[in-house]
Design a protein around this motif. Sequence first.
Motif, PDB file in Angstrom:
ATOM      1  N   ASP A  94     -37.189  68.356  41.130  1.00 44.75           N
ATOM      2  CA  ASP A  94     -38.123  67.204  41.438  1.00 44.75           C
ATOM      3  C   ASP A  94     -38.411  67.339  42.745  1.00 44.75           C
ATOM      4  O   ASP A  94     -39.624  66.982  43.251  1.00 44.75           O
ATOM      5  N   ALA A  95     -37.517  67.506  43.653  1.00 48.49           N
ATOM      6  CA  ALA A  95     -37.572  67.427  45.247  1.00 48.49           C
ATOM      7  C   ALA A  95     -38.585  68.674  45.586  1.00 48.49           C
ATOM      8  O   ALA A  95     -39.364  68.545  46.485  1.00 48.49           O
ATOM      9  N   ASP A  96     -38.097  69.907  44.963  1.00 45.98           N
ATOM     10  CA  ASP A  96     -39.045  71.085  45.460  1.00 45.98           C
ATOM     11  C   ASP A  96     -40.462  70.891  44.793  1.00 45.98           C
ATOM     12  O   ASP A  96     -41.424  71.131  45.539  1.00 45.98           O
ATOM     13  N   ALA A  97     -40.712  70.025  43.637  1.00 41.86           N
ATOM     14  CA  ALA A  97     -42.072  69.734  43.112  1.00 41.86           C
ATOM     15  C   ALA A  97     -42.801  68.990  44.193  1.00 41.86           C
ATOM     16  O   ALA A  97     -44.026  69.291  44.424  1.00 41.86           O
ATOM     17  N   GLN A  98     -42.149  68.067  44.699  1.00 38.17           N
ATOM     18  CA  GLN A  98     -42.785  67.179  45.893  1.00 38.17           C
ATOM     19  C   GLN A  98     -43.283  68.023  47.093  1.00 38.17           C
ATOM     20  O   GLN A  98     -44.488  67.812  47.557  1.00 38.17           O
ATOM     21  N   GLU A  99     -42.294  69.046  47.519  1.00 34.04           N
ATOM     22  CA  GLU A  99     -42.751  69.785  48.829  1.00 34.04           C
ATOM     23  C   GLU A  99     -44.032  70.729  48.343  1.00 34.04           C
ATOM     24  O   GLU A  99     -44.861  71.000  48.856  1.00 34.04           O
ATOM     25  N   ASN A 100     -43.716  71.226  46.929  1.00 32.97           N
ATOM     26  CA  ASN A 100     -44.877  72.132  47.003  1.00 32.97           C
ATOM     27  C   ASN A 100     -46.212  71.423  46.493  1.00 32.97           C
ATOM     28  O   ASN A 100     -47.255  71.987  47.110  1.00 32.97           O
ATOM     29  N   MET A 101     -46.245  70.263  46.250  1.00 34.67           N
ATOM     30  CA  MET A 101     -47.541  69.217  45.974  1.00 34.67           C
ATOM     31  C   MET A 101     -48.080  69.314  47.304  1.00 34.67           C
ATOM     32  O   MET A 101     -49.142  69.478  47.562  1.00 34.67           O
ATOM     33  N   VAL A 102     -47.161  68.767  48.388  1.00 33.15           N
ATOM     34  CA  VAL A 102     -47.644  68.561  49.639  1.00 33.15           C
ATOM     35  C   VAL A 102     -48.235  69.982  50.116  1.00 33.15           C
ATOM     36  O   VAL A 102     -49.429  69.715  50.870  1.00 33.15           O
ATOM     37  N   ALA A 103     -47.303  71.059  50.084  1.00 32.06           N
ATOM     38  CA  ALA A 103     -47.926  72.247  50.586  1.00 32.06           C
ATOM     39  C   ALA A 103     -49.166  72.758  50.297  1.00 32.06           C
ATOM     40  O   ALA A 103     -50.153  73.125  50.685  1.00 32.06           O
ATOM     41  N   ALA A 104     -49.747  72.170  48.885  1.00 37.20           N
ATOM     42  CA  ALA A 104     -50.756  72.673  48.319  1.00 37.20           C
ATOM     43  C   ALA A 104     -52.032  71.672  48.342  1.00 37.20           C
ATOM     44  O   ALA A 104     -53.053  71.511  47.961  1.00 37.20           O
ATOM     45  N   GLY A 105     -51.713  70.448  48.910  1.00 31.10           N
ATOM     46  CA  GLY A 105     -52.381  69.497  49.438  1.00 31.10           C
ATOM     47  C   GLY A 105     -52.692  68.361  48.364  1.00 31.10           C
ATOM     48  O   GLY A 105     -53.626  67.423  48.344  1.00 31.10           O
ATOM     49  N   TYR A 106     -51.825  67.997  47.540  1.00 29.02           N
ATOM     50  CA  TYR A 106     -51.663  67.038  46.533  1.00 29.02           C
ATOM     51  C   TYR A 106     -50.677  65.988  46.949  1.00 29.02           C
ATOM     52  O   TYR A 106     -49.603  66.114  47.771  1.00 29.02           O
ATOM     53  N   SER A 107     -51.127  64.757  46.656  1.00 28.22           N
ATOM     54  CA  SER A 107     -50.069  63.572  46.958  1.00 28.22           C
ATOM     55  C   SER A 107     -48.902  63.614  45.958  1.00 28.22           C
ATOM     56  O   SER A 107     -48.921  63.593  44.837  1.00 28.22           O
ATOM     57  N   PRO A 108     -47.752  63.725  46.573  1.00 29.46           N
ATOM     58  CA  PRO A 108     -46.600  63.867  45.832  1.00 29.46           C
ATOM     59  C   PRO A 108     -46.197  62.353  44.904  1.00 29.46           C
ATOM     60  O   PRO A 108     -45.555  62.483  43.914  1.00 29.46           O
ATOM     61  N   ALA A 109     -46.891  61.360  45.597  1.00 26.96           N
ATOM     62  CA  ALA A 109     -46.638  60.157  44.575  1.00 26.96           C
ATOM     63  C   ALA A 109     -47.321  60.199  43.373  1.00 26.96           C
ATOM     64  O   ALA A 109     -46.828  59.400  42.315  1.00 26.96           O
ATOM     65  N   GLU A 110     -48.268  61.052  43.080  1.00 22.19           N
ATOM     66  CA  GLU A 110     -48.728  61.173  41.648  1.00 22.19           C
ATOM     67  C   GLU A 110     -47.577  61.998  40.732  1.00 22.19           C
ATOM     68  O   GLU A 110     -47.552  61.595  39.429  1.00 22.19           O
ATOM     69  N   TYR A 111     -46.946  62.672  41.117  1.00 27.03           N
ATOM     70  CA  TYR A 111     -45.791  63.051  40.125  1.00 27.03           C
ATOM     71  C   TYR A 111     -45.050  61.917  39.837  1.00 27.03           C
ATOM     72  O   TYR A 111     -44.536  61.707  38.640  1.00 27.03           O
ATOM     73  N   ARG A 112     -44.645  61.152  40.908  1.00 23.96           N
ATOM     74  CA  ARG A 112     -43.650  59.832  40.438  1.00 23.96           C
ATOM     75  C   ARG A 112     -44.584  58.927  39.402  1.00 23.96           C
ATOM     76  O   ARG A 112     -43.964  58.467  38.456  1.00 23.96           O
TER      77      ARG A 112
END
Lengths: 267, 155
Positions: free
Chosen positions: A204-222
């Motif tokens: 889950d934590a890596d997913a947030q970082e990967n989303m940020v790196a690719a330009g997505y808002s990690p809040a959407e995963y939550r």
Amino acid sequence: MKQHVAAAFFVLTALLPVAGAQSGAPALSRARAHQGVISTEEDHGDLTAEIRFGRALAARILGQYKLSADDKTGGYVSRVGAGLVAMSGRPEIRFHFGVIESNEINAYACPGGYVFITKGALSLMSGEAQLAGVISHEIAHINRKHVVRALKIHGGGGSFASGIAAMIGGTSDSSRVILGSLMDRGMDLLFKDGLSIADEFDSDADAQENMVAAGYSPAEYRRYLQKISDAGPGKTTSILSKTHPPLAGRIERLKQREGRLGENARN
Amino acid sequence: MVLSLTLLFVLSSGADGRVMHIKSLFASPLSEPRVGAQRTINLSRGTKVSVVTTQDPWVRIRFAAGTGWVLNAVLSDSPPGKTSSLLDSGADVSLNARKRVSGFTSAAAARGLREGADDFSGSKFRPDFESVRNMEGGYVNPDDGYAYILNGRTR
């Protein structure tokens, strides 16, 4: 001879109960998470073993669930997945993405780069960022070799290449039983027992970082996990709830980490 | 005196000092450890950097032109490895899926790997390798995938 080669192919200290991985595995260090190195012959043997196992596991999943014939959706998922791989996938492996015909809300990661997402999961998503979150979580499982570690899959040393050649096209009965049992345990890990709670939190934590790196808002995963939670327990979440930690705890951790990523990550 | 100089050096060069590599296609270090902070420069995959300090999930790195913050996710302990896949050995993945599948079959055969052979046939689960090949036929290069999601911002 083939039996010896087969024994060298996969070192099966793995025939321990998977349940051990579920409850007692220590948390992996996040700092050591992102390995991408094939520096020795043994490493290369491990990688080959990982890909062969992962591909065969993917074939078992597709033996249970049909690969969607909807090329448009499949192509879209593959393009988004590949974009996320560009930012934090293991560069030494090729990632493949598939949509499977299942109403279950879930996604699966096989070693060696094979990622599946169900139609049920896609139907609940309200945007590309939510898809990116789920795919990133699966990429993280592969990056961190969670299944490989849970099953203790690795190559058998220097004679690995000849071992592969000898294995293909005819294995002995005993090696067939051992490798078949390893495969069954892999399926149980994905559909019944699940990985360790620490593995899921790390992904889950890596997913947030990967989303940020690719330009997505990690809040959407939550938000996506919240949607699943709001829908309540049901037939379509039976595998997810069996194989993952409770959603409430995951959502709370994601929220905390958003704070550490920066205030904008909450948007 | 020597101790003070050593301390000064450690503080100025960063207390961590680990050498790491950019694992992602590129990385744009930020001026502060937060989403939305100013980007400084683009570092390409494989660039060697040294760690100044960490503030999970952020890492402050030093590179030739200065310092900046990146996420853990884009760093690796060692240089990115060469891609390895059962689809290697010249299989043409740029054409249509049918051609790609036959390309893979030929490449595998050339290396003595019999496509369709199943090392795990002792499993109680039935495999479907044909569907795996179809899935592999849809492979998208990560660089193309990243271009796609960038374009998606304006879709």
